[in-house]
Design a protein around this motif. Structure first.
Motif, PDB file in Angstrom:
ATOM      1  N   HIS A   1       0.688  -1.095  -0.178  1.00  7.82           N
ATOM      2  CA  HIS A   1       0.272   0.124  -0.016  1.00  7.82           C
ATOM      3  C   HIS A   1       0.937   1.202   0.355  1.00  7.82           C
ATOM      4  N   GLY A   2       1.801   1.442  -0.623  1.00 11.42           N
ATOM      5  CA  GLY A   2       2.730   2.022  -0.043  1.00 11.42           C
ATOM      6  C   GLY A   2       3.273   2.918   0.997  1.00 11.42           C
ATOM      7  N   GLU A   3       3.444   2.216   2.339  1.00 17.49           N
ATOM      8  CA  GLU A   3       3.116   2.575   3.386  1.00 17.49           C
ATOM      9  C   GLU A   3       4.719   1.806   3.454  1.00 17.49           C
ATOM     10  N   ILE A   4       5.815   2.485   4.466  1.00 14.33           N
ATOM     11  CA  ILE A   4       6.945   1.655   4.716  1.00 14.33           C
ATOM     12  C   ILE A   4       6.320   0.412   6.286  1.00 14.33           C
ATOM     13  N   ASN A   5       7.597  -0.312   5.563  1.00 18.76           N
ATOM     14  CA  ASN A   5       6.910  -1.668   6.105  1.00 18.76           C
ATOM     15  C   ASN A   5       8.380  -1.178   7.651  1.00 18.76           C
ATOM     16  N   PHE A   6       7.886  -0.816   8.692  1.00 18.06           N
ATOM     17  CA  PHE A   6       8.914  -1.514   9.198  1.00 18.06           C
ATOM     18  C   PHE A   6       8.938  -2.544   9.856  1.00 18.06           C
ATOM     19  N   SER A   7       8.561  -3.469   9.774  1.00 15.98           N
ATOM     20  CA  SER A   7       8.619  -4.350  10.309  1.00 15.98           C
ATOM     21  C   SER A   7       9.648  -5.154  10.064  1.00 15.98           C
ATOM     22  N   VAL A   8      10.010  -5.101   8.576  1.00 17.06           N
ATOM     23  CA  VAL A   8      11.190  -6.116   8.527  1.00 17.06           C
ATOM     24  C   VAL A   8      12.904  -5.941   8.413  1.00 17.06           C
ATOM     25  N   ILE A   9      12.585  -4.806   9.431  1.00 13.91           N
ATOM     26  CA  ILE A   9      14.137  -3.944   8.881  1.00 13.91           C
ATOM     27  C   ILE A   9      14.780  -5.219  10.293  1.00 13.91           C
ATOM     28  N   GLY A  10      14.306  -5.393  11.073  1.00 11.78           N
ATOM     29  CA  GLY A  10      15.573  -6.104  12.740  1.00 11.78           C
ATOM     30  C   GLY A  10      15.755  -6.826  11.390  1.00 11.78           C
ATOM     31  N   GLN A  11      15.343  -7.216  11.005  1.00 13.54           N
ATOM     32  CA  GLN A  11      15.005  -9.397  10.142  1.00 13.54           C
ATOM     33  C   GLN A  11      16.452  -9.410   9.197  1.00 13.54           C
ATOM     34  N   TYR A  12      16.466  -7.479   8.513  1.00 10.73           N
ATOM     35  CA  TYR A  12      17.148  -7.042   7.141  1.00 10.73           C
ATOM     36  C   TYR A  12      18.961  -6.278   7.901  1.00 10.73           C
ATOM     37  N   VAL A  13      18.564  -6.213   9.837  1.00  8.45           N
ATOM     38  CA  VAL A  13      20.385  -6.385   9.679  1.00  8.45           C
ATOM     39  C   VAL A  13      20.533  -7.491  10.340  1.00  8.45           C
ATOM     40  N   ASP A  14      19.622  -8.299  10.565  1.00 11.78           N
ATOM     41  CA  ASP A  14      20.440  -9.672  10.770  1.00 11.78           C
ATOM     42  C   ASP A  14      20.860 -10.525   9.561  1.00 11.78           C
ATOM     43  N   TYR A  15      20.400  -9.918   9.096  1.00 17.01           N
ATOM     44  CA  TYR A  15      20.772 -10.687   7.593  1.00 17.01           C
ATOM     45  C   TYR A  15      22.155 -10.125   6.525  1.00 17.01           C
ATOM     46  N   LEU A  16      22.586  -9.010   6.731  1.00 24.08           N
ATOM     47  CA  LEU A  16      22.842  -8.465   6.358  1.00 24.08           C
ATOM     48  C   LEU A  16      24.475  -8.537   7.272  1.00 24.08           C
ATOM     49  N   VAL A  17      24.927  -8.304   8.460  1.00 23.81           N
ATOM     50  CA  VAL A  17      25.550  -9.009   9.336  1.00 23.81           C
ATOM     51  C   VAL A  17      25.458 -10.059   9.013  1.00 23.81           C
ATOM     52  N   GLU A  18      24.578 -11.617   9.336  1.00 23.09           N
ATOM     53  CA  GLU A  18      24.926 -13.125   9.283  1.00 23.09           C
ATOM     54  C   GLU A  18      25.245 -13.801   7.639  1.00 23.09           C
ATOM     55  N   GLU A  19      24.566 -13.119   6.987  1.00 26.75           N
ATOM     56  CA  GLU A  19      25.005 -13.657   5.901  1.00 26.75           C
ATOM     57  C   GLU A  19      25.528 -12.901   5.078  1.00 26.75           C
ATOM     58  N   GLN A  20      25.752 -11.617   4.968  1.00 30.12           N
ATOM     59  CA  GLN A  20      26.808 -10.323   4.526  1.00 30.12           C
ATOM     60  C   GLN A  20      27.759  -9.978   5.098  1.00 30.12           C
ATOM     61  N   GLY A  21      28.251 -10.007   6.015  1.00 29.79           N
ATOM     62  CA  GLY A  21      28.590  -9.887   6.516  1.00 29.79           C
ATOM     63  C   GLY A  21      29.121  -8.358   6.401  1.00 29.79           C
ATOM     64  N   VAL A  22      28.278  -7.667   6.299  1.00 32.80           N
ATOM     65  CA  VAL A  22      28.561  -6.024   6.161  1.00 32.80           C
ATOM     66  C   VAL A  22      27.827  -6.151   7.326  1.00 32.80           C
ATOM     67  N   LYS A  23      28.450  -4.614   7.895  1.00 34.17           N
ATOM     68  CA  LYS A  23      27.676  -4.386   9.490  1.00 34.17           C
ATOM     69  C   LYS A  23      28.288  -2.534   9.226  1.00 34.17           C
ATOM     70  N   ASN A  24      27.631  -2.141   8.609  1.00 37.25           N
ATOM     71  CA  ASN A  24      27.599  -1.262   8.256  1.00 37.25           C
ATOM     72  C   ASN A  24      26.678  -0.442   6.813  1.00 37.25           C
ATOM     73  N   ILE A  25      25.905   0.328   7.216  1.00 37.26           N
ATOM     74  CA  ILE A  25      24.698   0.712   6.660  1.00 37.26           C
ATOM     75  C   ILE A  25      24.167   2.119   6.317  1.00 37.26           C
ATOM     76  N   PHE A  26      24.153   2.717   5.020  1.00 29.73           N
ATOM     77  CA  PHE A  26      23.752   4.309   4.335  1.00 29.73           C
ATOM     78  C   PHE A  26      22.716   4.200   4.060  1.00 29.73           C
ATOM     79  N   VAL A  27      21.362   4.864   4.763  1.00 28.70           N
ATOM     80  CA  VAL A  27      19.942   4.789   5.342  1.00 28.70           C
ATOM     81  C   VAL A  27      19.643   6.003   4.560  1.00 28.70           C
ATOM     82  N   ASN A  28      18.769   5.658   4.061  1.00 30.09           N
ATOM     83  CA  ASN A  28      17.957   7.017   2.937  1.00 30.09           C
ATOM     84  C   ASN A  28      18.812   8.210   1.773  1.00 30.09           C
ATOM     85  N   GLY A  29      19.495   7.255   0.873  1.00 29.93           N
ATOM     86  CA  GLY A  29      19.653   7.454   0.147  1.00 29.93           C
ATOM     87  C   GLY A  29      19.636   7.325  -1.503  1.00 29.93           C
TER      88      GLY A  29
END
Ligand code: SI3
Length: 261
Positions: free
Chosen positions: A22-50
């Motif tokens: 519906h074009g609203e921000i889906n805040f509910s997945v951001i926690g999982q997204y962080v875990d995925y970046l850190v655990e699966e991709q080995g990426v621990k820095n993020i650039f938000v709203n770019g």
């Protein structure tokens, strides 16, 4: 002068802003997204709203909420959260910069205003300075992306003496293919401890040779692991492996580009 807890280096994922159908921000997945970046991709820095996060298509209120959620969910998991606060309105940009400081972000980045464009370096520096001053304790990064802003002021020119005007300046996010400009940014600022973050993922290896200290990009969301292998090969001077990794990344990006985006 603001100094980051440690210099921003390595891979920085330019995060996608998750949306609902519906074009609203889906805040509910951001926690999982962080875990995925850190655990699966080995990426621990993020650039938000770019660019990838479509920050300029969000309202100020949405940008604030997105930044808050990433900072909250990234606490004790991520190394650094940099918030892009660039906007056409100086006041909006300052508000977002102040907000980034209040919520405990690790840095802010700003693109050049792209509608009524700064005609020269001094005008651009003055705009950036006004934003940086709103968050005097936060490291400041200039986000150079001339193909999208249409602002062609060379980064090399902009960096000349920048810390005299913007004491919090800590680095450059360089999203352009002009390796002469990028190389000269590095070469002319060797005495500084600036972060030189390259933003064209398919050409990162060339930028590493030029002295890039890290990279910000969209593909590190899903090819962070692969790109980290390239960084490791480069670090141990195994250039043949590094090149094979870069070619593999290029084949994927080439495929995606041909699909059209
Ligand atoms: C124009 C653009 O979106 N460039 C991307 C790259 O990561 C790009 O997606 C990648 O190199 C593939 O072409 C980044 O530089 C953008 C970025 O870091 C951001 O989202 O702010």
């Amino acid at each position: 002068m603001a100094s980051p807890k440690k210099k921003l280096q390595g891979l920085v994922a330019a995060t996608i802003t998750p949306m609902t159908e519906h074009g609203e921000i889906n805040f509910s997945v951001i926690g999982q997204y962080v875990d995925y970046l850190v655990e699966e991709q080995g990426v621990k820095n993020i650039f938000v709203n770019g660019t990838t996060g479509e920050g300029l298509s969000l309202s100020v209120s949405e940008r604030r909420q997105v930044a808050e959620e990433w900072v909250a969910k990234g606490r004790n998991k991520l190394d650094q959260v940099v918030i892009h606060v660039g906007a056409l309105s100086l006041k909006d940009s300052q508000e977002l910069a102040r907000h980034a400081a209040e919520i405990g972000a690790d840095g802010i980045a700003v693109i050049a205003p792209f509608f009524l464009k700064p005609r020269n370096k001094d005008i651009l520096i003055n705009f950036l300075k006004e934003v940086a001053t709103a968050a005097p304790a936060l490291p400041f990064y200039y986000y150079h992306i001339p193909a999208l802003t249409g602002v062609k002021i060379r980064a090399e020119e902009l960096l000349d003496g920048i810390q005299d005007k913007i004491p919090t300046f800590q680095g450059l996010k360089f999203s352009d293919t002009d390796l002469l400009d990028f190389g000269q940014c590095v070469d002319q600022n060797r005495q500084q401890q600036f972060a030189f973050l390259f933003g064209v993922d398919e050409q990162l290896l060339s930028a590493l040779v030029m002295g890039a200290t890290g990279a910000v990009g969209s593909t590190y969301n899903y090819m962070g692991k692969k790109t980290n292998q390239m960084l490791e090969a480069f670090e141990r001077k195994d250039f043949s492996s590094a090149l094979n990794h870069q070619f593999c990344i290029q084949r994927f990006i080439n495929f995606v580009l041909k699909l059209g985006r």
